[in-house]
Design an enzyme around this catalytic site. Structure first.
Site, PDB file in Angstrom:
ATOM      1  N   ASP A  38       0.832  -1.204   0.000  1.00  0.00           N
ATOM      2  CA  ASP A  38       0.000   0.000   0.000  1.00  0.00           C
ATOM      3  C   ASP A  38       0.868   1.256   0.000  1.00  0.00           C
ATOM      4  O   ASP A  38       1.968   1.261   0.570  1.00  0.00           O
ATOM      5  CB  ASP A  38      -0.900  -0.034   1.251  1.00  0.00           C
ATOM      6  CG  ASP A  38      -2.042   0.953   1.146  1.00  0.00           C
ATOM      7  OD1 ASP A  38      -2.315   1.471   0.035  1.00  0.00           O
ATOM      8  OD2 ASP A  38      -2.668   1.229   2.181  1.00  0.00           O
ATOM      9  N   GLY A  39       0.359   2.298  -0.622  1.00  0.00           N
ATOM     10  CA  GLY A  39       1.026   3.602  -0.548  1.00  0.00           C
ATOM     11  C   GLY A  39       1.697   4.047  -1.838  1.00  0.00           C
ATOM     12  O   GLY A  39       2.384   5.079  -1.846  1.00  0.00           O
ATOM     13  N   HIS A  55       3.096   3.097  -8.900  1.00  0.00           N
ATOM     14  CA  HIS A  55       2.943   1.656  -9.159  1.00  0.00           C
ATOM     15  C   HIS A  55       4.218   1.108  -9.822  1.00  0.00           C
ATOM     16  O   HIS A  55       4.673   0.016  -9.503  1.00  0.00           O
ATOM     17  CB  HIS A  55       1.724   1.396 -10.047  1.00  0.00           C
ATOM     18  CG  HIS A  55       0.431   1.842  -9.403  1.00  0.00           C
ATOM     19  ND1 HIS A  55       0.128   1.563  -8.098  1.00  0.00           N
ATOM     20  CD2 HIS A  55      -0.620   2.562  -9.884  1.00  0.00           C
ATOM     21  CE1 HIS A  55      -1.067   2.083  -7.795  1.00  0.00           C
ATOM     22  NE2 HIS A  55      -1.521   2.698  -8.866  1.00  0.00           N
ATOM     23  N   ASN A  86     -10.719  -2.409  -6.589  1.00  0.00           N
ATOM     24  CA  ASN A  86      -9.845  -1.484  -7.324  1.00  0.00           C
ATOM     25  C   ASN A  86     -10.375  -1.096  -8.714  1.00  0.00           C
ATOM     26  O   ASN A  86      -9.903  -0.127  -9.314  1.00  0.00           O
ATOM     27  CB  ASN A  86      -8.426  -2.044  -7.456  1.00  0.00           C
ATOM     28  CG  ASN A  86      -7.628  -1.979  -6.173  1.00  0.00           C
ATOM     29  OD1 ASN A  86      -6.723  -2.776  -5.932  1.00  0.00           O
ATOM     30  ND2 ASN A  86      -7.948  -1.023  -5.302  1.00  0.00           N
ATOM     31  N   ARG A 212      -5.895  -1.786   8.284  1.00  0.00           N
ATOM     32  CA  ARG A 212      -7.100  -2.394   7.701  1.00  0.00           C
ATOM     33  C   ARG A 212      -6.728  -3.677   6.998  1.00  0.00           C
ATOM     34  O   ARG A 212      -5.610  -3.827   6.516  1.00  0.00           O
ATOM     35  CB  ARG A 212      -7.675  -1.463   6.612  1.00  0.00           C
ATOM     36  CG  ARG A 212      -8.584  -0.382   7.046  1.00  0.00           C
ATOM     37  CD  ARG A 212      -9.287   0.196   5.819  1.00  0.00           C
ATOM     38  NE  ARG A 212      -8.355   0.719   4.825  1.00  0.00           N
ATOM     39  CZ  ARG A 212      -7.772   1.909   4.890  1.00  0.00           C
ATOM     40  NH1 ARG A 212      -8.027   2.717   5.893  1.00  0.00           N
ATOM     41  NH2 ARG A 212      -6.940   2.302   3.956  1.00  0.00           N
TER      42      ARG A 212
HETATM   43  C1  FPP Z   1      -1.645   0.103  -3.607  1.00  0.00           C
HETATM   44  O1  FPP Z   1      -1.214   1.443  -3.533  1.00  0.00           O
HETATM   45  C2  FPP Z   1      -1.020  -0.606  -4.728  1.00  0.00           C
HETATM   46  C3  FPP Z   1      -1.691  -1.165  -5.773  1.00  0.00           C
HETATM   47  C4  FPP Z   1      -3.149  -1.126  -5.913  1.00  0.00           C
HETATM   48  C5  FPP Z   1      -0.976  -1.828  -6.891  1.00  0.00           C
HETATM   49  C6  FPP Z   1       0.241  -2.619  -6.508  1.00  0.00           C
HETATM   50  C7  FPP Z   1       0.909  -3.119  -7.717  1.00  0.00           C
HETATM   51  C8  FPP Z   1       2.240  -3.202  -7.900  1.00  0.00           C
HETATM   52  C9  FPP Z   1       3.232  -2.846  -6.861  1.00  0.00           C
HETATM   53  C10 FPP Z   1       2.766  -3.739  -9.180  1.00  0.00           C
HETATM   54  C11 FPP Z   1       3.027  -5.202  -9.001  1.00  0.00           C
HETATM   55  C12 FPP Z   1       3.242  -5.933 -10.269  1.00  0.00           C
HETATM   56  C13 FPP Z   1       2.770  -7.196 -10.492  1.00  0.00           C
HETATM   57  C14 FPP Z   1       3.127  -7.924 -11.725  1.00  0.00           C
HETATM   58  C15 FPP Z   1       1.863  -7.874  -9.538  1.00  0.00           C
HETATM   59  P1  FPP Z   1      -2.298   2.587  -3.668  1.00  0.00           P
HETATM   60  O2  FPP Z   1      -2.430   2.957  -5.097  1.00  0.00           O
HETATM   61  O3  FPP Z   1      -3.565   2.150  -3.011  1.00  0.00           O
HETATM   62  O4  FPP Z   1      -1.612   3.744  -2.853  1.00  0.00           O
HETATM   63  P2  FPP Z   1      -2.341   4.897  -2.031  1.00  0.00           P
HETATM   64  O5  FPP Z   1      -3.051   4.234  -0.891  1.00  0.00           O
HETATM   65  O6  FPP Z   1      -1.215   5.766  -1.593  1.00  0.00           O
HETATM   66  O7  FPP Z   1      -3.281   5.590  -2.976  1.00  0.00           O
END
Ligand code: FPP
Length: 261
Positions: A38-39, A55, A86, A212
């Site tokens: 996350d993050g 990402h 998502n 969470r």
């Molecule tokens: C959550 O951060 C992260 C995700 C929804 C995507 C995670 C995906 C990757 C790290 C790429 C992995 C690659 C493969 C092939 C599986 P967020 O967007 O919710 O962050 P935020 O809470 O700061 O908005």
């Protein structure tokens, strides 16, 4: 899981002041580590970048975590990449994530071959764009004979949907006469979940300080130890993984009982 001591020491050389390989009891490693990554969005926006840059940066952390777990000899690593919720994100972000999954998988396949990593997917892949779905299936197929660590990626995954799916399967088996309702127990349910091969995580790591579960592995995390890291996922590295394992090893796991002295 076998581990190569030379590669292990090399990968964890030059540690920071607060943690090192010596802090870890290698005989008591968690067999299954799971991560809520996350993050990414916050990491990017705090730098004035588009969320997609977060990402992309998160892929590096995932790669480092995979390698670190292989070096340590962890049997199973799972990670939450995309939830059933998502899809509610802006279409552009969803499209970029789907493209990133496909691109990353193609790029990382040599790593999986080199490190003997077997890929599994948790979630409903049918709803994914064709290219992403096919790339995941190709990854699963090409690594099926690997005997090292299993990497289970949760994509279009929701824990309630997973439990509903298992309940439906059991109901159908009962209706068909191949299962007796009286025989449905915890093992019968667990064996119909996406984690049937990797089992329950012993350690769950969530980054970005959030407290969470976000509909992740609700059944499987019943007795897991939690480690919440304040680092945003793109900042997560091998040392924070060691801190999480060190914290895990300092806990007394009682599974609802008492520890005999
Ligand atoms: C959550 O951060 C992260 C995700 C929804 C995507 C995670 C995906 C990757 C790290 C790429 C992995 C690659 C493969 C092939 C599986 P967020 O967007 O919710 O962050 P935020 O809470 O700061 O908005």
């Amino acid at each position: 899981m076998d581990r190569d001591e030379t590669k292990l020491n090399f990968y964890f050389c030059n540690p920071p002041a607060d943690v090192s390989l010596d802090d870890i009891d290698h005989g008591r490693l968690p067999r299954h580590i799971s991560i809520i990554m996350d993050g990414n969005g916050r990491w990017a926006t705090s730098r004035g970048l588009d969320r997609s840059a977060g990402h992309e940066a998160g892929v590096k952390s995932l790669r480092e975590t995979i390698t670190a777990c292989v070096r340590l000899g962890i049997d199973n690593l799972s990670a939450y990449a995309f939830s059933t919720e998502n899809w509610k994100r802006p279409q552009r972000e969803v499209d970029l994530l789907m493209a990133l999954f496909a691109k990353t998988l193609v790029k990382e396949l040599p790593l999986f071959h080199r490190e003997n990593v077997r890929l599994e997917l948790m979630g409903d892949l049918e709803a994914l764009p064709e290219r992403t779905r096919k790339t995941f299936y190709r990854g699963i197929e090409e690594t099926a004979d690997h005997t090292g660590m299993t990497l289970a990626l949760a994509v279009n995954y929701g824990s309630r949907a997973e439990i509903v799916r298992a309940a439906r399967e059991l109901a159908q088996e009962c209706a068909a006469g191949t299962m007796d309702a009286a025989d449905i127990d915890a093992d019968a349910i667990a064996s119909r979940l996406y984690t049937a091969n990797v089992g329950d995580p012993e350690l769950l790591i969530r980054t970005s300080g959030e407290l969470r579960l976000s509909n992740y592995l609700l059944w499987q995390l019943a007795y897991s130890e939690f480690y919440v890291s304040d680092l945003l996922w793109p900042d997560f590295d091998r040392w924070e993984l060691l801190r999480a394992i060190k914290s895990f090893q300092s806990r007394e796991r009682r599974f609802g009982g008492v520890v005999s002295k």
